[in-house]
Design a protein around this motif. Structure first.
Motif, PDB file in Angstrom:
ATOM      1  N   MET A  55      43.872  53.928  26.375  1.00  0.00           N
ATOM      2  CA  MET A  55      45.262  53.275  25.459  1.00  0.00           C
ATOM      3  C   MET A  55      46.110  54.395  25.334  1.00  0.00           C
ATOM      4  O   MET A  55      45.866  54.876  24.076  1.00  0.00           O
ATOM      5  CB  MET A  55      44.611  52.488  24.519  1.00  0.00           C
ATOM      6  CG  MET A  55      43.649  51.241  24.841  1.00  0.00           C
ATOM      7  SD  MET A  55      42.855  50.226  23.706  1.00  0.00           S
ATOM      8  CE  MET A  55      44.392  49.587  22.876  1.00  0.00           C
ATOM      9  N   MET A  99      42.574  56.915  22.323  1.00  0.00           N
ATOM     10  CA  MET A  99      41.904  55.743  22.128  1.00  0.00           C
ATOM     11  C   MET A  99      41.225  55.236  23.522  1.00  0.00           C
ATOM     12  O   MET A  99      41.990  55.482  24.604  1.00  0.00           O
ATOM     13  CB  MET A  99      42.854  54.653  21.774  1.00  0.00           C
ATOM     14  CG  MET A  99      43.161  54.776  20.150  1.00  0.00           C
ATOM     15  SD  MET A  99      43.793  53.343  19.436  1.00  0.00           S
ATOM     16  CE  MET A  99      45.514  53.114  20.300  1.00  0.00           C
ATOM     17  N   PHE A 100      40.064  54.813  23.518  1.00  0.00           N
ATOM     18  CA  PHE A 100      39.295  54.365  24.867  1.00  0.00           C
ATOM     19  C   PHE A 100      38.580  53.064  24.709  1.00  0.00           C
ATOM     20  O   PHE A 100      37.864  52.900  23.787  1.00  0.00           O
ATOM     21  CB  PHE A 100      38.549  55.357  25.152  1.00  0.00           C
ATOM     22  CG  PHE A 100      37.806  55.538  26.603  1.00  0.00           C
ATOM     23  CD1 PHE A 100      38.381  56.247  27.599  1.00  0.00           C
ATOM     24  CD2 PHE A 100      36.909  54.770  26.542  1.00  0.00           C
ATOM     25  CE1 PHE A 100      37.865  56.096  28.801  1.00  0.00           C
ATOM     26  CE2 PHE A 100      36.204  54.555  28.045  1.00  0.00           C
ATOM     27  CZ  PHE A 100      36.768  55.343  29.064  1.00  0.00           C
ATOM     28  N   ARG A 101      38.982  52.187  25.451  1.00  0.00           N
ATOM     29  CA  ARG A 101      38.489  50.948  25.264  1.00  0.00           C
ATOM     30  C   ARG A 101      37.162  50.752  25.861  1.00  0.00           C
ATOM     31  O   ARG A 101      36.726  51.586  26.846  1.00  0.00           O
ATOM     32  CB  ARG A 101      39.449  49.665  26.082  1.00  0.00           C
ATOM     33  CG  ARG A 101      40.518  49.522  25.597  1.00  0.00           C
ATOM     34  CD  ARG A 101      41.199  48.150  26.082  1.00  0.00           C
ATOM     35  NE  ARG A 101      41.577  48.249  27.626  1.00  0.00           N
ATOM     36  CZ  ARG A 101      40.870  47.526  28.545  1.00  0.00           C
ATOM     37  NH1 ARG A 101      40.144  46.476  28.117  1.00  0.00           N
ATOM     38  NH2 ARG A 101      40.854  47.665  29.861  1.00  0.00           N
ATOM     39  N   LEU A 102      36.274  50.081  25.236  1.00  0.00           N
ATOM     40  CA  LEU A 102      34.776  50.207  25.634  1.00  0.00           C
ATOM     41  C   LEU A 102      34.664  48.996  26.696  1.00  0.00           C
ATOM     42  O   LEU A 102      33.702  48.810  27.180  1.00  0.00           O
ATOM     43  CB  LEU A 102      33.718  49.924  24.418  1.00  0.00           C
ATOM     44  CG  LEU A 102      33.348  51.054  24.014  1.00  0.00           C
ATOM     45  CD1 LEU A 102      32.355  50.958  22.737  1.00  0.00           C
ATOM     46  CD2 LEU A 102      32.700  52.130  24.921  1.00  0.00           C
ATOM     47  N   TYR A 114      34.032  45.992  26.066  1.00  0.00           N
ATOM     48  CA  TYR A 114      33.021  45.177  25.589  1.00  0.00           C
ATOM     49  C   TYR A 114      32.971  43.497  26.026  1.00  0.00           C
ATOM     50  O   TYR A 114      31.939  43.388  26.098  1.00  0.00           O
ATOM     51  CB  TYR A 114      33.314  45.404  24.025  1.00  0.00           C
ATOM     52  CG  TYR A 114      32.048  44.619  23.082  1.00  0.00           C
ATOM     53  CD1 TYR A 114      30.705  45.528  22.974  1.00  0.00           C
ATOM     54  CD2 TYR A 114      32.235  43.453  22.683  1.00  0.00           C
ATOM     55  CE1 TYR A 114      29.940  45.165  21.938  1.00  0.00           C
ATOM     56  CE2 TYR A 114      31.192  43.114  21.612  1.00  0.00           C
ATOM     57  CZ  TYR A 114      30.307  43.807  21.564  1.00  0.00           C
ATOM     58  OH  TYR A 114      29.110  43.473  20.590  1.00  0.00           O
ATOM     59  N   ASP A 115      34.105  43.258  26.271  1.00  0.00           N
ATOM     60  CA  ASP A 115      34.241  41.868  26.536  1.00  0.00           C
ATOM     61  C   ASP A 115      34.329  41.497  27.982  1.00  0.00           C
ATOM     62  O   ASP A 115      34.595  40.544  28.320  1.00  0.00           O
ATOM     63  CB  ASP A 115      35.270  41.260  25.580  1.00  0.00           C
ATOM     64  CG  ASP A 115      36.655  41.860  26.156  1.00  0.00           C
ATOM     65  OD1 ASP A 115      36.575  42.865  26.703  1.00  0.00           O
ATOM     66  OD2 ASP A 115      37.838  41.383  25.556  1.00  0.00           O
ATOM     67  N   PRO A 154      35.749  46.579  20.585  1.00  0.00           N
ATOM     68  CA  PRO A 154      35.874  47.695  19.966  1.00  0.00           C
ATOM     69  C   PRO A 154      36.548  48.936  20.875  1.00  0.00           C
ATOM     70  O   PRO A 154      36.529  48.958  21.964  1.00  0.00           O
ATOM     71  CB  PRO A 154      34.376  48.232  19.747  1.00  0.00           C
ATOM     72  CG  PRO A 154      33.473  47.661  21.036  1.00  0.00           C
ATOM     73  CD  PRO A 154      34.208  46.073  21.256  1.00  0.00           C
ATOM     74  N   VAL A 155      37.365  49.610  20.325  1.00  0.00           N
ATOM     75  CA  VAL A 155      37.896  50.752  20.895  1.00  0.00           C
ATOM     76  C   VAL A 155      37.514  52.064  20.159  1.00  0.00           C
ATOM     77  O   VAL A 155      37.307  52.143  19.327  1.00  0.00           O
ATOM     78  CB  VAL A 155      39.690  50.680  20.747  1.00  0.00           C
ATOM     79  CG1 VAL A 155      40.179  51.933  21.292  1.00  0.00           C
ATOM     80  CG2 VAL A 155      40.164  49.312  21.454  1.00  0.00           C
ATOM     81  N   LEU A 156      37.197  53.200  20.952  1.00  0.00           N
ATOM     82  CA  LEU A 156      36.908  54.231  20.671  1.00  0.00           C
ATOM     83  C   LEU A 156      37.978  55.100  20.149  1.00  0.00           C
ATOM     84  O   LEU A 156      39.022  55.143  21.138  1.00  0.00           O
ATOM     85  CB  LEU A 156      35.767  55.122  21.718  1.00  0.00           C
ATOM     86  CG  LEU A 156      34.477  54.629  21.541  1.00  0.00           C
ATOM     87  CD1 LEU A 156      33.774  55.274  22.818  1.00  0.00           C
ATOM     88  CD2 LEU A 156      33.553  54.341  20.693  1.00  0.00           C
ATOM     89  N   VAL A 157      38.038  55.626  19.057  1.00  0.00           N
ATOM     90  CA  VAL A 157      39.190  56.493  18.869  1.00  0.00           C
ATOM     91  C   VAL A 157      38.769  58.128  18.557  1.00  0.00           C
ATOM     92  O   VAL A 157      37.903  58.173  17.955  1.00  0.00           O
ATOM     93  CB  VAL A 157      39.756  55.965  17.411  1.00  0.00           C
ATOM     94  CG1 VAL A 157      41.009  56.783  17.218  1.00  0.00           C
ATOM     95  CG2 VAL A 157      40.209  54.693  17.894  1.00  0.00           C
TER      96      VAL A 157
END
Lengths: 355, 355
Positions: A37, A46-49, A51-52, B63-66
């Motif tokens: 992101m 920022m890095f999306r996991l 998850y969904d 969740p987004v990793l930062v």
């Protein structure tokens, strides 16, 4: 009237920083996948996991984040002497991602810290170009970085770099070394050369003891420049090893892995060896690249010291179940690695025995 | 017979490294929570995401990793001159965690890279003690690190450090600045002093231009040593701000935040300001700590330059909905912050106007 003192007078240029940020943007963006992101001027990457999303749920039930940091040691000094800055970034990525790979993790993203005497946009962008190239080889995104201008810490032309990598592994699939048992086969993946360790010794031997120039062309290297041979970037084993691990969804056939850095085979394999096992390696079972013989002779350096400092031609080790060794070798070769059967696990005391 | 050359002769001591690792172990372990999966001699640090546990599922749907990286600039030089190494680690953590906080993330873990001239276990363990102290203040775990001995890059007594923090934020709760609108109130949280920016200028003014000693006790500081005032660690805003954000589960009342680092208020607030808004700040609305007046006078430094380089007493900024400003101020004060109403958002062009 008193002369006003400014930040720029003191040796730090805020405007040069802006120019540089612009330049490196294209290299960095080239490493982004859909999970990054991006935000211009953002305070953090920022890095999306995911998850969904289905893909994530299929692969991860209980994900563990794995993180590493490393530098490239005094290989940066050599890059400075060569004025070749586009490859140490690959080393920087390699040092961290090969480390996390040992636990079975796949890299997600990377950040770099560069510290220099003076922010010269052309120089910094070469460094970042290398980091981005390394990230592409490791299939990870370069989502952040910092460039520090510190004229009082770094001499003119000097610099340092540190890298940080974050990856992910399913908890049950973490490769720990606990499953290693006598009879297991030790496989070695060929290194590309010195990788990123031992450069203080390398530089001492070549440039202090033997007073060679970086652009010397010793007969041993068939016309190649000494500096280029020494600067060969560290091999990144991520793609081949991640691909291999994905082939064995249920069976755990890879019992342990080790990234061969400072300490060499004798120092790094014991980090993943149970106390009740030894790894017996046969030195003649893999080819030792010429650069190691060259250094050993020019030093001279004792053979035991060579094995304690350098990778000696093996940059990454897998300890695998005997029954699967041949098929794993074939797979790794197909994925582009040079792979050698370099030894066996025996009962022992957590040590490496060189034969 | 030729003298053999070893790694240790070349200036790098592998054994000192082992001693040091032992020493710092206790500081590091003190930062571990139950999510850290510690491994001695591990190639990488591991942190569970609690993906399959109720607590995680309640807090995070997507969740987004930062992630952030930063150093402390030439504040390390000052620490070297003072021979006081137990506080720059706090600065190191602060620089990264305050950055990720801006996006609403809570820190999970931290890694450090230390580069030195010589591995002296006592010195390194002081540095790591500071990093661990910072991690505790930021409620994050110190899960990895690297110490590099580079005698040819760092002069005797010189060193550098880089930090790397990873945090997490629910995607919908990311604070971006997009919601900022005219009428919003700008709140400033007091800094503890210079924090970690502008030290090349600070050292130029104090030690070159004015030839002061680090142990001078200028009248302005009521008996305190100049070096100690300059070395005061950066305030970590994590606990107060994370706690505040948790109070507003549904409403987004915090529209933007900024960590005031290099560039000052005028440089950092625009990073989160929409193009159609200005932030109009009233300079008399917060107390400027004495250290800034001291530097401005001793330089002398123009006021505009002071505001472009230093935080001037405000280390962290929140831009909040007008109706909630008073209750947010009360909460932040209750959580231990000194908080000031320092300005307003107006229509504008994405700039800071100082009045």
């Amino acid at each position: 009237m008193a002369k006003y003192v400014s930040y720029e007078d003191s040796g730090v240029s805020i405007d040069a920083n802006d120019v540089m940020v612009e330049r490196i943007q294209s290299y960095v963006a080239g490493t982004f996948g859909p999970r990054v992101m991006a935000g211009k001027n953002a305070f953090a990457g920022m890095f999306r996991l995911d998850y969904d999303e289905k893909l994530f749920k299929r692969n991860y039930r209980n994900p563990v984040l794995v993180a590493c940091t490393d530098g490239v040691g005094s290989k940066v000094q050599l890059a400075g002497a060569m004025k070749r800055f586009d490859s140490v970034g690959i080393d920087l990525v390699a040092m961290s991602v090969n480390d996390m790979l040992v636990q079975g993790a796949e890299p997600l993203f990377f950040l770099d810290y560069l510290a220099v005497n003076k922010l010269e946009p052309a120089f910094i962008s070469e460094l970042v170009k290398g980091v981005a190239a390394g990230c592409k080889l490791a299939d990870c995104a370069l989502i952040g970085g910092e460039t520090a201008e510190m004229p009082d810490t770094y001499a003119k032309g000097d610099f340092d770099m540190a890298g940080f990598a974050v990856g992910i592994v399913e908890r049950k699939k973490i490769v720990t070394g606990r499953a290693v048992r006598p009879g297991d086969v030790v496989l070695g993946l060929a290194s590309s050369g010195l990788h990123s360790n031992g450069y203080t010794l390398v530089r001492n031997i070549c440039f202090k003891q033997n007073k060679l120039k970086v652009d010397a062309r010793p007969a041993e290297f068939g016309g190649a420049r000494l500096g280029d041979v020494l600067l060969e970037p560290t091999r990144i084993y991520v793609r081949a090893v991640v691909k291999l691990l994905r082939q064995y969804k249920v069976k755990q056939v890879v019992h342990a892995m080790a990234h061969i850095t400072g300490g060499g085979l004798v120092g790094n394999i014991p980090r993943v060896l149970p106390d009740r096992c030894n790894a017996v390696l046969k030195k003649s079972s893999w080819p030792v690249p010429k650069v190691f013989g060259f250094l050993q002779e020019k030093g001279p350096v004792k053979e035991a010291e060579m094995f304690r400092v350098f990778n000696m031609g093996v940059g990454y080790v897998l300890i695998v179940a005997e029954d699967f060794a041949d098929s794993i070798m074939k797979k790794l070769a197909k994925y582009g690695e040079k792979v050698y059967k370099i030894g066996r696990i025996t009962t022992g005391a957590g040590k490496v025995v060189l034969k």
